[in-house]
Enzyme design. Structure first.
Site, PDB file in Angstrom:
ATOM      1  N   ASP A  13     -57.711  90.915  12.567  1.00 30.38           N
ATOM      2  CA  ASP A  13     -57.397  91.988  11.345  1.00 30.38           C
ATOM      3  C   ASP A  13     -57.312  91.137  10.404  1.00 30.38           C
ATOM      4  O   ASP A  13     -56.471  91.553   9.275  1.00 30.38           O
ATOM      5  CB  ASP A  13     -56.062  92.865  11.808  1.00 30.38           C
ATOM      6  CG  ASP A  13     -56.423  93.557  12.895  1.00 30.38           C
ATOM      7  OD1 ASP A  13     -57.478  94.019  13.189  1.00 30.38           O
ATOM      8  OD2 ASP A  13     -55.388  93.662  13.855  1.00 30.38           O
ATOM      9  N   LYS A  16     -62.143  90.435   8.255  1.00 26.32           N
ATOM     10  CA  LYS A  16     -63.421  89.690   8.288  1.00 26.32           C
ATOM     11  C   LYS A  16     -64.439  90.492   7.830  1.00 26.32           C
ATOM     12  O   LYS A  16     -65.603  89.995   7.528  1.00 26.32           O
ATOM     13  CB  LYS A  16     -63.675  89.197   9.808  1.00 26.32           C
ATOM     14  CG  LYS A  16     -62.555  88.194  10.008  1.00 26.32           C
ATOM     15  CD  LYS A  16     -62.867  87.771  11.678  1.00 26.32           C
ATOM     16  CE  LYS A  16     -62.534  88.726  12.606  1.00 26.32           C
ATOM     17  NZ  LYS A  16     -61.214  89.256  12.761  1.00 26.32           N
ATOM     18  N   GLY A  40     -62.575  96.070  14.887  1.00 23.57           N
ATOM     19  CA  GLY A  40     -62.781  97.250  14.070  1.00 23.57           C
ATOM     20  C   GLY A  40     -62.688  96.723  12.662  1.00 23.57           C
ATOM     21  O   GLY A  40     -61.926  96.025  12.338  1.00 23.57           O
ATOM     22  N   HIS A  41     -63.841  97.223  11.838  1.00 19.69           N
ATOM     23  CA  HIS A  41     -63.789  96.657  10.374  1.00 19.69           C
ATOM     24  C   HIS A  41     -64.008  97.702   9.531  1.00 19.69           C
ATOM     25  O   HIS A  41     -64.885  98.699   9.849  1.00 19.69           O
ATOM     26  CB  HIS A  41     -64.734  95.374   9.904  1.00 19.69           C
ATOM     27  CG  HIS A  41     -65.782  95.218  11.064  1.00 19.69           C
ATOM     28  ND1 HIS A  41     -65.805  94.384  11.958  1.00 19.69           N
ATOM     29  CD2 HIS A  41     -67.118  95.953  11.076  1.00 19.69           C
ATOM     30  CE1 HIS A  41     -67.018  94.144  12.524  1.00 19.69           C
ATOM     31  NE2 HIS A  41     -67.621  95.019  12.217  1.00 19.69           N
ATOM     32  N   GLN A 223     -61.953  89.618  16.229  1.00 22.27           N
ATOM     33  CA  GLN A 223     -60.435  89.159  16.757  1.00 22.27           C
ATOM     34  C   GLN A 223     -60.133  87.989  16.100  1.00 22.27           C
ATOM     35  O   GLN A 223     -60.592  87.837  15.202  1.00 22.27           O
ATOM     36  CB  GLN A 223     -60.267  89.154  18.510  1.00 22.27           C
ATOM     37  CG  GLN A 223     -60.339  90.463  19.155  1.00 22.27           C
ATOM     38  CD  GLN A 223     -61.669  90.813  19.444  1.00 22.27           C
ATOM     39  OE1 GLN A 223     -62.595  89.959  19.956  1.00 22.27           O
ATOM     40  NE2 GLN A 223     -61.922  92.063  19.099  1.00 22.27           N
ATOM     41  N   ARG A 302     -52.897 101.716  16.033  1.00 18.07           N
ATOM     42  CA  ARG A 302     -51.423 101.241  16.187  1.00 18.07           C
ATOM     43  C   ARG A 302     -50.963 100.292  15.144  1.00 18.07           C
ATOM     44  O   ARG A 302     -51.712  99.752  14.207  1.00 18.07           O
ATOM     45  CB  ARG A 302     -51.684 100.072  17.315  1.00 18.07           C
ATOM     46  CG  ARG A 302     -51.595 100.678  18.626  1.00 18.07           C
ATOM     47  CD  ARG A 302     -51.730  99.592  19.805  1.00 18.07           C
ATOM     48  NE  ARG A 302     -52.895  98.911  19.668  1.00 18.07           N
ATOM     49  CZ  ARG A 302     -53.062  97.777  20.501  1.00 18.07           C
ATOM     50  NH1 ARG A 302     -52.033  97.551  21.615  1.00 18.07           N
ATOM     51  NH2 ARG A 302     -54.148  97.115  20.633  1.00 18.07           N
TER      52      ARG A 302
HETATM   53  P1  IMP Z   1     -58.365  93.763  24.552  1.00 16.49           P
HETATM   54  O1  IMP Z   1     -59.395  92.752  23.600  1.00 16.49           O
HETATM   55  O2  IMP Z   1     -58.566  95.066  24.356  1.00 16.49           O
HETATM   56  O3  IMP Z   1     -58.623  93.123  25.927  1.00 16.49           O
HETATM   57  O4  IMP Z   1     -57.142  93.297  23.852  1.00 16.49           O
HETATM   58  C1  IMP Z   1     -56.214  92.272  24.222  1.00 16.49           C
HETATM   59  C2  IMP Z   1     -55.560  91.830  22.998  1.00 16.49           C
HETATM   60  O5  IMP Z   1     -56.388  91.567  21.857  1.00 16.49           O
HETATM   61  C3  IMP Z   1     -54.594  92.874  22.585  1.00 16.49           C
HETATM   62  O6  IMP Z   1     -53.392  92.197  22.046  1.00 16.49           O
HETATM   63  C4  IMP Z   1     -55.190  93.647  21.520  1.00 16.49           C
HETATM   64  O7  IMP Z   1     -54.263  94.259  20.623  1.00 16.49           O
HETATM   65  C5  IMP Z   1     -55.872  92.477  20.717  1.00 16.49           C
HETATM   66  N1  IMP Z   1     -56.923  92.892  19.994  1.00 16.49           N
HETATM   67  C6  IMP Z   1     -58.341  93.037  20.550  1.00 16.49           C
HETATM   68  N2  IMP Z   1     -59.150  93.329  19.650  1.00 16.49           N
HETATM   69  C7  IMP Z   1     -58.231  93.057  18.476  1.00 16.49           C
HETATM   70  C8  IMP Z   1     -58.871  93.327  17.100  1.00 16.49           C
HETATM   71  O8  IMP Z   1     -59.864  93.539  16.648  1.00 16.49           O
HETATM   72  N3  IMP Z   1     -57.761  92.714  16.083  1.00 16.49           N
HETATM   73  C9  IMP Z   1     -56.621  92.620  16.585  1.00 16.49           C
HETATM   74  N4  IMP Z   1     -55.979  92.346  17.824  1.00 16.49           N
HETATM   75  C10 IMP Z   1     -57.188  92.768  18.680  1.00 16.49           C
END
Ligand code: IMP
Length: 425
Positions: A13, A16, A40-41, A223, A302
């Site tokens: 977040d 990017k 998500g962007h 991420q 969130r």
């Molecule tokens: P997952 O990628 O859905 O398995 O989530 C694993 C962890 O990565 C969790 O703490 C999510 O909140 C975090 N996470 C996944 N995608 C993002 C993102 O694009 N931005 C920030 N945190 C992310």
């Protein structure tokens, strides 16, 4: 530019999408190399907001080919919706290319992601529940179903039936859920096949050919570094490698192809989901960062946890990614504060740490050691040149550079493309 990796230097977040979008103006290829629709962007073009989760932001430029490479996991329903949304809003998605080796997120992955989190209770990861972790688990267990399998009905059915035997046992006996039906899933997924076919190709070859022909290629991480499965705050991480190494394996190229690695960092820091966060602020300052910075997830909505900039983590990120440059975003959010703090070290269990602790126990007990810097408390959203920033803001930037030892080449002061200040060397 020829081959540039753009990645998150914090917990994701960092903005990017917008950064890639700015760079994509000169790129012929923009490649997503890992993750799926957990990312998500939001891109703002002429005041219009576009929320993308899978398709690289380069899609906004007509000369640019967006690529979803082999290291990604694809939920075909989500991808097709995104393609349709762009088409409806006048953005031509036909240039999109998808790797035939990328893995598919299946309905049981989404289900398992949700029920496993529920089972973990207070130990939950706080995933996005998009099925990312279970899809990567199957990939590494060599039980995954790939994009190319959609185009061979027999292979698709065989793989699906074989894996559902195990998945249904897991769902019914361990997680107390209803079993899933193979033919229903096959009907749904094989219907996607025809619609996806025009986009599917050998993306590693496409990237290689582009590099060979001297085209500019951008590799876009999802991420962030601290969410990396190997180098992040495990187990509170995602299931792929957002770090620079992941760009190589995910895209199918070698390290010699890369010229530049740009780490994107917010002028403060945030994280969603659970896990350690040394500079987290649970006070009014953190609340202001959330409200002024609009710190709510693009994918899940969130509220993000926010805190002061963590230079221990940023130095770590510079190291594990071999960053050549930094792109600092959301500097304008700090205009709210009279005094700014940045963590230059941690104290944990009676010791001082200037390197990111490798042990979970140490990290959990970290308190930040802060350095204070004066704020500028003036509106900087209209500033267009680095030299016109208040001197306190310039000092803040230079302080980060001195600590991290990576030059900050760009600073953004708002969500629009024109709110990016390019720093002359
Ligand atoms: P997952 O990628 O859905 O398995 O989530 C694993 C962890 O990565 C969790 O703490 C999510 O909140 C975090 N996470 C996944 N995608 C993002 C993102 O694009 N931005 C920030 N945190 C992310």
């Amino acid at each position: 530019m020829p081959a540039t990796i753009i990645l998150g230097a914090q917990w994701g977040d960092e903005g990017k999408g917008k950064v890639t979008d700015v760079f994509a103006e000169h790129a012929q290829l923009v490649v997503r190399y890992q993750g799926g629709n957990n990312a998500g962007h939001t891109i703002v073009v002429d005041g219009e907001r576009f929320a993308l989760s899978l398709i690289p932001s380069g899609v906004m430029y007509p000369q640019c080919t967006p690529v979803i490479a082999s290291g990604c996991v694809i939920d075909p329903r989500v991808l097709l919706d995104e393609i349709e949304m762009l088409d409806d809003r006048g953005v031509d998605p036909r240039r999109l290319r998808i790797s035939s080796n990328a893995h598919l997120i299946m309905p049981y992955h989404r289900k398992l992601d949700a029920v496993m989190e529920r089972y973990l209770g207070r130990h939950k990861i706080g995933t996005t529940k998009k099925g990312i972790g279970p899809a990567y688990t199957d990939k590494f267990a060599r039980q995954g179903i790939r994009v190319q399998d959609l185009f061979d009905r027999k292979i698709f059915h065989d793989k699906l039936e074989a894996t559902l035997v195990e998945k249904n046992k897991l769902l019914t006996r361990v997680y107390n859920q209803l079993p899933m039906n193979a033919s229903e899933i096959a009907d749904e997924y094989l219907e996607y096949a025809d619609r996806l076919l025009p986009y599917v190709t050998d993306t590693s070859l496409l990237i290689w050919e582009s590099l060979r022909d001297g085209r500019d290629v951008l590799f876009e991480g999802a991420q962030g570094t601290l969410l990396d499965i190997d180098h992040g705050t495990y187990p509170f991480v995602t299931s792929s490698n957002p770090t620079a190494g992941g760009a190589l394996t995910g895209a199918g190229i070698g390290p010699r192809a890369i010229d530049r690695i740009v780490g994107v960092a917010k002028a403060y820091i945030s994280r969603v989901g659970t896990g350690p966060f040394p500079t987290e602020l649970s006070d009014e300052i953190g609340e202001t960062m959330v409200s002024v910075g609009g710190e709510y997830g693009t994918v899940t909505g969130r509220r993000r946890r926010c805190g002061w900039l963590d230079l221990v983590a940023l130095r770590y990120s510079a190291r594990v990614n071999s960053l050549t440059d930094l792109f600092l975003t959301k500097l304008d959010v700090l205009s709210e504060f009279e005094t700014l703090r940045v963590a230059v070290a941690y104290s944990s269990l009676g010791e001082r740490y200037t390197e990111f602790p490798r042990q979970q126990r140490v990290l959990y007990n970290c308190s930040p050691i802060y350095e204070e810097l004066p704020g500028w408390t003036s509106d900087i959203t209209g500033v267009r040149h680095f030299r016109d920033l208040p001197k306190e803001a310039q000092r803040y930037i230079e302080f980060i550079e001195d600590e991290v030892r990576v030059p900050i080449g760009w600073v953004s002061v708002g969500p629009e493309r024109r709110q990016v200040l390019t720093r002359s060397p």
